[in-house]
Design a protein around this motif. Structure first.
Motif, PDB file in Angstrom:
ATOM      1  N   GLU A 148       0.910  -1.266  -0.030  1.00  0.00           N
ATOM      2  CA  GLU A 148       0.047  -0.193  -0.046  1.00  0.00           C
ATOM      3  C   GLU A 148       0.865   1.117   0.017  1.00  0.00           C
ATOM      4  O   GLU A 148       0.641   2.347  -0.656  1.00  0.00           O
ATOM      5  N   ALA A 149       1.861   1.372   0.926  1.00  0.00           N
ATOM      6  CA  ALA A 149       2.851   2.358   0.751  1.00  0.00           C
ATOM      7  C   ALA A 149       3.533   2.311  -0.544  1.00  0.00           C
ATOM      8  O   ALA A 149       3.580   3.529  -1.209  1.00  0.00           O
ATOM      9  N   ALA A 150       3.909   1.552  -1.022  1.00  0.00           N
ATOM     10  CA  ALA A 150       4.490   1.642  -2.478  1.00  0.00           C
ATOM     11  C   ALA A 150       3.372   2.327  -3.464  1.00  0.00           C
ATOM     12  O   ALA A 150       3.777   3.140  -4.263  1.00  0.00           O
ATOM     13  N   THR A 151       2.125   1.868  -3.501  1.00  0.00           N
ATOM     14  CA  THR A 151       1.012   2.274  -4.343  1.00  0.00           C
ATOM     15  C   THR A 151       0.932   3.978  -3.868  1.00  0.00           C
ATOM     16  O   THR A 151       0.896   4.589  -4.717  1.00  0.00           O
ATOM     17  N   ALA A 152       1.064   4.173  -2.605  1.00  0.00           N
ATOM     18  CA  ALA A 152       1.042   5.655  -2.315  1.00  0.00           C
ATOM     19  C   ALA A 152       1.876   6.626  -2.693  1.00  0.00           C
ATOM     20  O   ALA A 152       1.968   7.674  -3.077  1.00  0.00           O
ATOM     21  N   LEU A 153       3.280   5.764  -2.733  1.00  0.00           N
ATOM     22  CA  LEU A 153       4.462   6.580  -3.329  1.00  0.00           C
ATOM     23  C   LEU A 153       4.639   6.366  -4.828  1.00  0.00           C
ATOM     24  O   LEU A 153       5.517   7.101  -5.269  1.00  0.00           O
ATOM     25  N   GLY A 154       3.844   5.433  -5.548  1.00  0.00           N
ATOM     26  CA  GLY A 154       4.009   5.368  -6.947  1.00  0.00           C
ATOM     27  C   GLY A 154       5.307   4.809  -7.307  1.00  0.00           C
ATOM     28  O   GLY A 154       6.060   4.939  -8.310  1.00  0.00           O
ATOM     29  N   ILE A 155       5.686   3.710  -6.319  1.00  0.00           N
ATOM     30  CA  ILE A 155       7.093   2.961  -6.636  1.00  0.00           C
ATOM     31  C   ILE A 155       6.831   1.246  -6.453  1.00  0.00           C
ATOM     32  O   ILE A 155       5.735   0.863  -5.996  1.00  0.00           O
ATOM     33  N   ARG A 156       7.810   0.671  -6.920  1.00  0.00           N
ATOM     34  CA  ARG A 156       7.451  -0.713  -6.875  1.00  0.00           C
ATOM     35  C   ARG A 156       7.666  -1.441  -5.400  1.00  0.00           C
ATOM     36  O   ARG A 156       8.520  -0.620  -4.974  1.00  0.00           O
ATOM     37  N   GLN A 157       7.336  -2.433  -4.958  1.00  0.00           N
ATOM     38  CA  GLN A 157       7.337  -3.276  -3.858  1.00  0.00           C
ATOM     39  C   GLN A 157       8.888  -3.249  -3.416  1.00  0.00           C
ATOM     40  O   GLN A 157       9.163  -3.223  -2.436  1.00  0.00           O
ATOM     41  N   GLY A 158       9.478  -3.726  -4.402  1.00  0.00           N
ATOM     42  CA  GLY A 158      11.050  -3.879  -4.199  1.00  0.00           C
ATOM     43  C   GLY A 158      11.811  -2.949  -3.643  1.00  0.00           C
ATOM     44  O   GLY A 158      12.608  -2.720  -2.593  1.00  0.00           O
ATOM     45  N   ALA A 159      11.496  -1.732  -4.259  1.00  0.00           N
ATOM     46  CA  ALA A 159      12.309  -0.335  -4.004  1.00  0.00           C
ATOM     47  C   ALA A 159      11.735   0.168  -2.665  1.00  0.00           C
ATOM     48  O   ALA A 159      12.232   0.618  -1.927  1.00  0.00           O
ATOM     49  N   ALA A 160      10.240  -0.080  -2.282  1.00  0.00           N
ATOM     50  CA  ALA A 160       9.833   0.091  -1.127  1.00  0.00           C
ATOM     51  C   ALA A 160      10.472  -0.553   0.120  1.00  0.00           C
ATOM     52  O   ALA A 160      10.636  -0.045   0.926  1.00  0.00           O
ATOM     53  N   ARG A 161      10.773  -2.033  -0.229  1.00  0.00           N
ATOM     54  CA  ARG A 161      11.289  -2.483   0.805  1.00  0.00           C
ATOM     55  C   ARG A 161      12.636  -2.134   1.246  1.00  0.00           C
ATOM     56  O   ARG A 161      13.121  -2.133   2.307  1.00  0.00           O
ATOM     57  N   ALA A 162      13.240  -1.909  -0.012  1.00  0.00           N
ATOM     58  CA  ALA A 162      14.705  -1.194   0.247  1.00  0.00           C
ATOM     59  C   ALA A 162      14.694   0.167   1.051  1.00  0.00           C
ATOM     60  O   ALA A 162      15.479   0.188   1.981  1.00  0.00           O
ATOM     61  N   ARG A 163      13.692   0.938   0.762  1.00  0.00           N
ATOM     62  CA  ARG A 163      13.910   2.109   1.408  1.00  0.00           C
ATOM     63  C   ARG A 163      13.436   1.982   2.659  1.00  0.00           C
ATOM     64  O   ARG A 163      14.026   2.617   3.618  1.00  0.00           O
ATOM     65  N   LEU A 164      12.542   0.942   3.210  1.00  0.00           N
ATOM     66  CA  LEU A 164      11.948   0.797   4.417  1.00  0.00           C
ATOM     67  C   LEU A 164      13.273   0.268   5.222  1.00  0.00           C
ATOM     68  O   LEU A 164      13.642   0.778   6.434  1.00  0.00           O
ATOM     69  N   HIS A 165      14.048  -0.617   4.756  1.00  0.00           N
ATOM     70  CA  HIS A 165      15.241  -1.211   5.262  1.00  0.00           C
ATOM     71  C   HIS A 165      16.099  -0.191   5.946  1.00  0.00           C
ATOM     72  O   HIS A 165      16.869   0.063   6.990  1.00  0.00           O
ATOM     73  N   ARG A 166      16.333   0.561   4.762  1.00  0.00           N
ATOM     74  CA  ARG A 166      17.359   1.665   4.841  1.00  0.00           C
ATOM     75  C   ARG A 166      17.142   2.556   5.995  1.00  0.00           C
ATOM     76  O   ARG A 166      17.918   3.095   6.865  1.00  0.00           O
ATOM     77  N   ALA A 167      15.845   2.999   6.092  1.00  0.00           N
ATOM     78  CA  ALA A 167      15.280   4.094   7.071  1.00  0.00           C
ATOM     79  C   ALA A 167      15.341   3.454   8.326  1.00  0.00           C
ATOM     80  O   ALA A 167      15.967   4.200   9.244  1.00  0.00           O
ATOM     81  N   ARG A 168      15.150   2.391   8.493  1.00  0.00           N
ATOM     82  CA  ARG A 168      15.089   1.580   9.845  1.00  0.00           C
ATOM     83  C   ARG A 168      16.675   1.428  10.491  1.00  0.00           C
ATOM     84  O   ARG A 168      16.810   1.668  11.473  1.00  0.00           O
ATOM     85  N   ARG A 169      17.255   1.124   9.536  1.00  0.00           N
ATOM     86  CA  ARG A 169      18.972   0.890   9.827  1.00  0.00           C
ATOM     87  C   ARG A 169      19.683   2.240  10.203  1.00  0.00           C
ATOM     88  O   ARG A 169      20.068   2.133  11.273  1.00  0.00           O
ATOM     89  N   ALA A 170      19.095   3.289   9.612  1.00  0.00           N
ATOM     90  CA  ALA A 170      19.498   4.438   9.750  1.00  0.00           C
ATOM     91  C   ALA A 170      19.108   4.967  11.224  1.00  0.00           C
ATOM     92  O   ALA A 170      20.068   5.841  11.811  1.00  0.00           O
TER      93      ALA A 170
END
Length: 185
Positions: A148-170
């Motif tokens: 759903e977040a990927a849809t809201a941002l207009g990106i693919r789910q793989g890119a969404a997972r990568a962004r979420l992982h980077r943010a949590r790690r940071a």
């Protein structure tokens, strides 16, 4: 039977049902990001006006109504922030707000108070790249699924997972963020 999203632009009853179904979620979404009750009230109204204009863009196969609506709300908030920045830079903030009665004001102040922890979390996330921060906001704070977040941002789910992982790690060592980012690391 569930009406199609585009019906809300032409059918007052469909729009009213859609509005009632989602107005509280949108008010909470905006109260997490804005601390002025007048601005929250104005933005909620603007989101639903934007819904009327963009109902034809909703595609049920790409995500839920709320994910699409959060995308509309994010765009509305971004536009408001750009407008406010320009206005502040040019002339300061005067007028242009509708008056709220005491009940409306009290309700919005309660929502803003209830979302104060989330606002502090947003402050901690300010240093993240925009895409990573937006993904973390939608999944962790707004409780959307990654899809759903990927849809809201207009990106693919793989890119969404990568962004979420980077943010949590940071943010894993930032105390204000512990309740928000530890899940799923």
């Amino acid at each position: 039977m569930r009406r199609r999203q585009s019906d809300i632009a032409t059918d007052p009853e469909a729009f009213e049902a859609f509005y009632r179904r989602h107005v509280d979620a949108i008010a909470r979404f905006l109260a997490r990001r804005v601390d002025d009750p007048h601005t929250v009230a104005d933005l909620v109204a603007e989101v639903f006006v934007a819904v009327l204009d963009s109902a034809h863009t909703y595609r049920p196969g790409l995500g839920s109504e709320i994910a699409w609506l959060y995308g509309v709300a994010r765009n509305t908030l971004s536009a408001e922030r750009r407008r406010a920045f320009k206005e502040t830079r040019l002339a300061g903030r005067l007028g242009g707000r509708r008056l709220l009665d005491s009940d409306d004001l009290a309700e919005l102040e309660e929502r803003i108070d209830a979302e104060s922890v989330a606002r502090r979390a947003f402050e901690a996330m300010a240093e993240l790249p925009d895409g990573d921060r937006a993904m973390l906001e939608l999944v962790v704070i707004d409780q959307l699924t990654i899809g759903e977040a990927a849809t809201a941002l207009g990106i693919r789910q793989g890119a969404a997972r990568a962004r979420l992982h980077r943010a949590r790690r940071a943010l894993r060592n930032v105390p204000e963020m512990a309740p928000f980012v530890l899940e799923g690391i």
